[in-house]
Design an enzyme around this catalytic site. Structure first.
Site, PDB file in Angstrom:
ATOM      1  N   GLU A 139     132.198 -38.779  50.062  1.00 49.28           N
ATOM      2  CA  GLU A 139     132.950 -39.759  48.971  1.00 49.28           C
ATOM      3  C   GLU A 139     133.527 -41.117  49.309  1.00 49.28           C
ATOM      4  O   GLU A 139     134.770 -41.456  48.830  1.00 49.28           O
ATOM      5  CB  GLU A 139     132.488 -39.057  47.619  1.00 49.28           C
ATOM      6  CG  GLU A 139     131.881 -38.575  47.399  1.00 49.28           C
ATOM      7  CD  GLU A 139     132.526 -37.493  45.982  1.00 49.28           C
ATOM      8  OE1 GLU A 139     133.279 -37.261  45.768  1.00 49.28           O
ATOM      9  OE2 GLU A 139     131.322 -36.363  45.447  1.00 49.28           O
ATOM     10  N   ASP A 173     138.954 -31.039  42.389  1.00 51.68           N
ATOM     11  CA  ASP A 173     137.364 -30.749  41.886  1.00 51.68           C
ATOM     12  C   ASP A 173     136.787 -29.857  42.696  1.00 51.68           C
ATOM     13  O   ASP A 173     136.650 -29.598  44.333  1.00 51.68           O
ATOM     14  CB  ASP A 173     136.275 -31.596  42.212  1.00 51.68           C
ATOM     15  CG  ASP A 173     134.852 -30.934  41.522  1.00 51.68           C
ATOM     16  OD1 ASP A 173     134.938 -30.343  41.359  1.00 51.68           O
ATOM     17  OD2 ASP A 173     134.140 -32.247  42.339  1.00 51.68           O
ATOM     18  N   GLU A 185     139.269 -29.941  37.991  1.00 53.86           N
ATOM     19  CA  GLU A 185     137.554 -30.504  37.371  1.00 53.86           C
ATOM     20  C   GLU A 185     136.809 -29.046  38.062  1.00 53.86           C
ATOM     21  O   GLU A 185     136.682 -27.761  39.290  1.00 53.86           O
ATOM     22  CB  GLU A 185     136.529 -31.957  38.416  1.00 53.86           C
ATOM     23  CG  GLU A 185     135.229 -30.930  38.140  1.00 53.86           C
ATOM     24  CD  GLU A 185     134.913 -32.694  38.884  1.00 53.86           C
ATOM     25  OE1 GLU A 185     133.549 -32.517  39.035  1.00 53.86           O
ATOM     26  OE2 GLU A 185     135.213 -33.916  39.098  1.00 53.86           O
ATOM     27  N   ASP A 227     131.734 -30.183  34.536  1.00 52.98           N
ATOM     28  CA  ASP A 227     131.376 -30.776  35.357  1.00 52.98           C
ATOM     29  C   ASP A 227     129.922 -30.083  35.275  1.00 52.98           C
ATOM     30  O   ASP A 227     129.145 -30.625  34.770  1.00 52.98           O
ATOM     31  CB  ASP A 227     131.422 -31.215  37.000  1.00 52.98           C
ATOM     32  CG  ASP A 227     130.102 -32.311  37.581  1.00 52.98           C
ATOM     33  OD1 ASP A 227     129.477 -32.474  36.526  1.00 52.98           O
ATOM     34  OD2 ASP A 227     130.274 -32.412  38.619  1.00 52.98           O
ATOM     35  N   LYS A 237     128.501 -38.208  33.591  1.00 52.20           N
ATOM     36  CA  LYS A 237     127.613 -38.275  34.570  1.00 52.20           C
ATOM     37  C   LYS A 237     126.759 -38.580  34.185  1.00 52.20           C
ATOM     38  O   LYS A 237     125.781 -37.682  33.656  1.00 52.20           O
ATOM     39  CB  LYS A 237     127.204 -37.329  36.404  1.00 52.20           C
ATOM     40  CG  LYS A 237     128.434 -37.509  36.798  1.00 52.20           C
ATOM     41  CD  LYS A 237     128.331 -35.942  37.840  1.00 52.20           C
ATOM     42  CE  LYS A 237     129.471 -35.519  39.261  1.00 52.20           C
ATOM     43  NZ  LYS A 237     129.424 -34.487  40.007  1.00 52.20           N
ATOM     44  N   ARG A 290     128.262 -40.208  41.789  1.00 52.68           N
ATOM     45  CA  ARG A 290     127.793 -39.076  42.258  1.00 52.68           C
ATOM     46  C   ARG A 290     127.831 -38.863  44.342  1.00 52.68           C
ATOM     47  O   ARG A 290     128.487 -40.076  44.647  1.00 52.68           O
ATOM     48  CB  ARG A 290     125.823 -38.630  42.341  1.00 52.68           C
ATOM     49  CG  ARG A 290     126.005 -38.714  40.831  1.00 52.68           C
ATOM     50  CD  ARG A 290     126.285 -37.217  40.375  1.00 52.68           C
ATOM     51  NE  ARG A 290     126.463 -36.408  40.110  1.00 52.68           N
ATOM     52  CZ  ARG A 290     125.415 -35.472  40.225  1.00 52.68           C
ATOM     53  NH1 ARG A 290     124.724 -35.650  38.837  1.00 52.68           N
ATOM     54  NH2 ARG A 290     125.281 -33.525  40.439  1.00 52.68           N
ATOM     55  N   SER A 291     127.867 -37.847  44.663  1.00 54.49           N
ATOM     56  CA  SER A 291     128.176 -37.407  46.046  1.00 54.49           C
ATOM     57  C   SER A 291     126.771 -39.422  47.286  1.00 54.49           C
ATOM     58  O   SER A 291     127.289 -39.702  47.969  1.00 54.49           O
ATOM     59  CB  SER A 291     128.349 -36.223  47.225  1.00 54.49           C
ATOM     60  OG  SER A 291     127.168 -36.473  46.857  1.00 54.49           O
ATOM     61  N   LYS A 323     135.966 -41.422  38.061  1.00 54.87           N
ATOM     62  CA  LYS A 323     135.793 -40.750  39.708  1.00 54.87           C
ATOM     63  C   LYS A 323     134.729 -41.370  40.524  1.00 54.87           C
ATOM     64  O   LYS A 323     133.608 -41.455  39.415  1.00 54.87           O
ATOM     65  CB  LYS A 323     135.785 -38.886  39.033  1.00 54.87           C
ATOM     66  CG  LYS A 323     135.635 -38.516  40.075  1.00 54.87           C
ATOM     67  CD  LYS A 323     135.394 -36.612  40.252  1.00 54.87           C
ATOM     68  CE  LYS A 323     134.764 -36.191  41.144  1.00 54.87           C
ATOM     69  NZ  LYS A 323     134.848 -35.064  41.225  1.00 54.87           N
TER      70      LYS A 323
END
Length: 435
Positions: free
Chosen positions: A205, A243, A292, A319, A344, A373-374, A395
């Site tokens: 990320e 997170d 998170e 999440d 997401k 997302r990653s 985010k």
């Protein structure tokens, strides 16, 4: 003229070099929309199904030709003839066509690609920006960004259990200013890491993945970077977020949080109560505003205890805990577990269901954080969703890698287009905290 005439999917690559879907929707008028689908590394067990081929001889089994075929041969036939502006009807038709509770037949990746492309085609037909089409005339709030500048856990090879260390420029007056603050801290951090002889390569990320001595070393180094960049840590400047991705190191059999999975021999092994104590220690010591997945996705008692302990002081984001699903969110609201939901789009699979989750959260006084997302692409739809829903927070990674910067740049464009109407709320985005 706004009738869908063609739907076409192809296999493309995401930011990790793995296959994903790109879907195109065409209308009679020539209006066109394209959607690309992200993919996660640490996924909740209750997420909608991402359909993969499983053929080990091709992309190590991660191919998406089955999902592509489902779009081109099944979904296309079902939605051609629909008015592209009827997003809910199209999304509901795809959900019914799949017929499973987790979109396991057609694949959430297939359905989501179409859902995004339909919305973009409708915006193109009406000749309005996507955020304006999705949100209407009351669209005005630019999100406070959670910038993941240090990666740990499943997102890197760094020996730290927590998956993300984030900065949030809550004291900035505009999104443009917030982005500059974040970029300057990112570069200050890089300089500090180099001076310490630590790795400055970036993770999935865009954040650094150095071999810190532990969680506190990571936080304190970030605080030094904030100071070196000329900013203060706290409500008038930049605050910290984690997170934890606790499900990634939770041992279901022993019911403990086993930090040795990422941090090696000698690391802590904590019960739920000890995990809560540890998080409280960090909150008491550092300017932390958001945590998170501080508890495992199935540790409901732990979540309730954590919320009772810290819910008035810190944003507690679900999440893996909520997976953008209104059923899980409704239970969380009822049981007073968490006070925020991470949004997401690929966890649930349609824009309609995504917007329903955001609306439910807001009605209950929970905050909603729109998230990447990653495994990402150049698609910037989540930036438009964040503004369209006035979510107040986004985010979407660090201050490097085009797959992350694409979202930030889109938000800069939107802020510019909105002009004087644009609002950046910063610390006020955390409207349900008592402090």
């Amino acid at each position: 003229m706004s009738i869908i005439t063609d739907v076409y999917a192809r296999e493309v690559l995401d930011s990790r070099g793995n296959p994903t879907l790109e879907v195109e929707v065409y209308t009679e008028s020539g209006a066109f929309g394209r959607g690309m689908v992200p993919s996660g590394a640490s996924t909740g067990e209750h997420e909608a199904v991402e359909l993969r081929d499983g053929d080990k001889s091709r992309y190590n089994g991660l191919g998406t030709e089955k999902a592509v075929d489902n779009v081109n041969n099944i979904i296309a036939e079902a939605i051609i003839g629909y008015d592209v502006r009827d997003q809910q009807a199209i999304d509901r038709a795809m959900i019914a066509l799949d017929g499973t509770p987790n979109k396991g037949k057609l694949g959430a990746n297939a359905i989501l690609g179409v859902s995004i492309a339909v919305a973009r085609a409708a915006a193109d037909y009406l000749e309005v920006p996507l955020y304006n089409y999705l949100g209407g005339f009351n669209t005005k709030v630019l999100p406070t960004p959670m910038m993941n500048i240090v990666n740990g856990g499943s997102h890197s090879d760094a020996p730290i259990a927590f998956q993300e260390f984030m900065i949030m420029p809550v004291g900035a007056s505009t999104f443009k200013e917030a982005l500059r603050w974040g970029a300057e801290v990112f570069h200050a951090l890089k300089k500090i890491l180099k001076e310490r002889g630590l790795e400055t390569a970036v993770g999935d990320e865009g954040g650094f993945a150095p071999k810190f001595e532990g969680t506190e070393d990571g936080v304190e180094t970030i605080l030094k970077a904030i100071e070196a960049a000329g900013y203060e840590a706290g409500e008038n400047g930049i605050m910290i977020g984690f997170d934890c991705a606790s499900s990634e190191f939770y041992d279901k059999e022993r019911k403990v949080y086993d930090y040795t999975k990422f941090e090696g021999e000698g690391a802590a092994v904590r019960t739920s109560a000890e995990q809560i104590d540890y998080l409280e220690e960090l909150v008491n010591k550092y300017p932390i505003i958001t945590i998170e997945d501080g508890m495992d996705e199935n540790d409901w008692d732990g979540w309730k205890a954590l919320t009772e302990r810290l819910g008035g002081r810190v944003q507690l984001v679900g999440d893996d805990f909520f997976v953008t699903n209104t059923d899980y969110l409704a239970r969380g609201i009822k049981e007073e577990a968490a006070n925020s939901i991470l949004i997401k789009v690929n966890q649930i699979g349609t824009l309609t269901e995504t917007f329903e989750a955001i609306e439910m959260a807001k009605e209950a006084g929970y905050t909603a954080v729109v998230s990447h997302r990653s495994g990402e692409t150049e698609d910037s739809t989540i930036a438009d969703i964040a503004v369209a829903t006035n979510a107040g927070q986004i985010k979407t990674g660090s201050l490097s890698r085009t797959d992350r910067i694409a979202k930030y740049n889109q938000l800069l464009r939107i802020e510019d287009q909105l002009g004087e109407v644009a609002q950046y709320k910063g610390i006020k985005s955390f409207y349900n905290l008592k402090k």
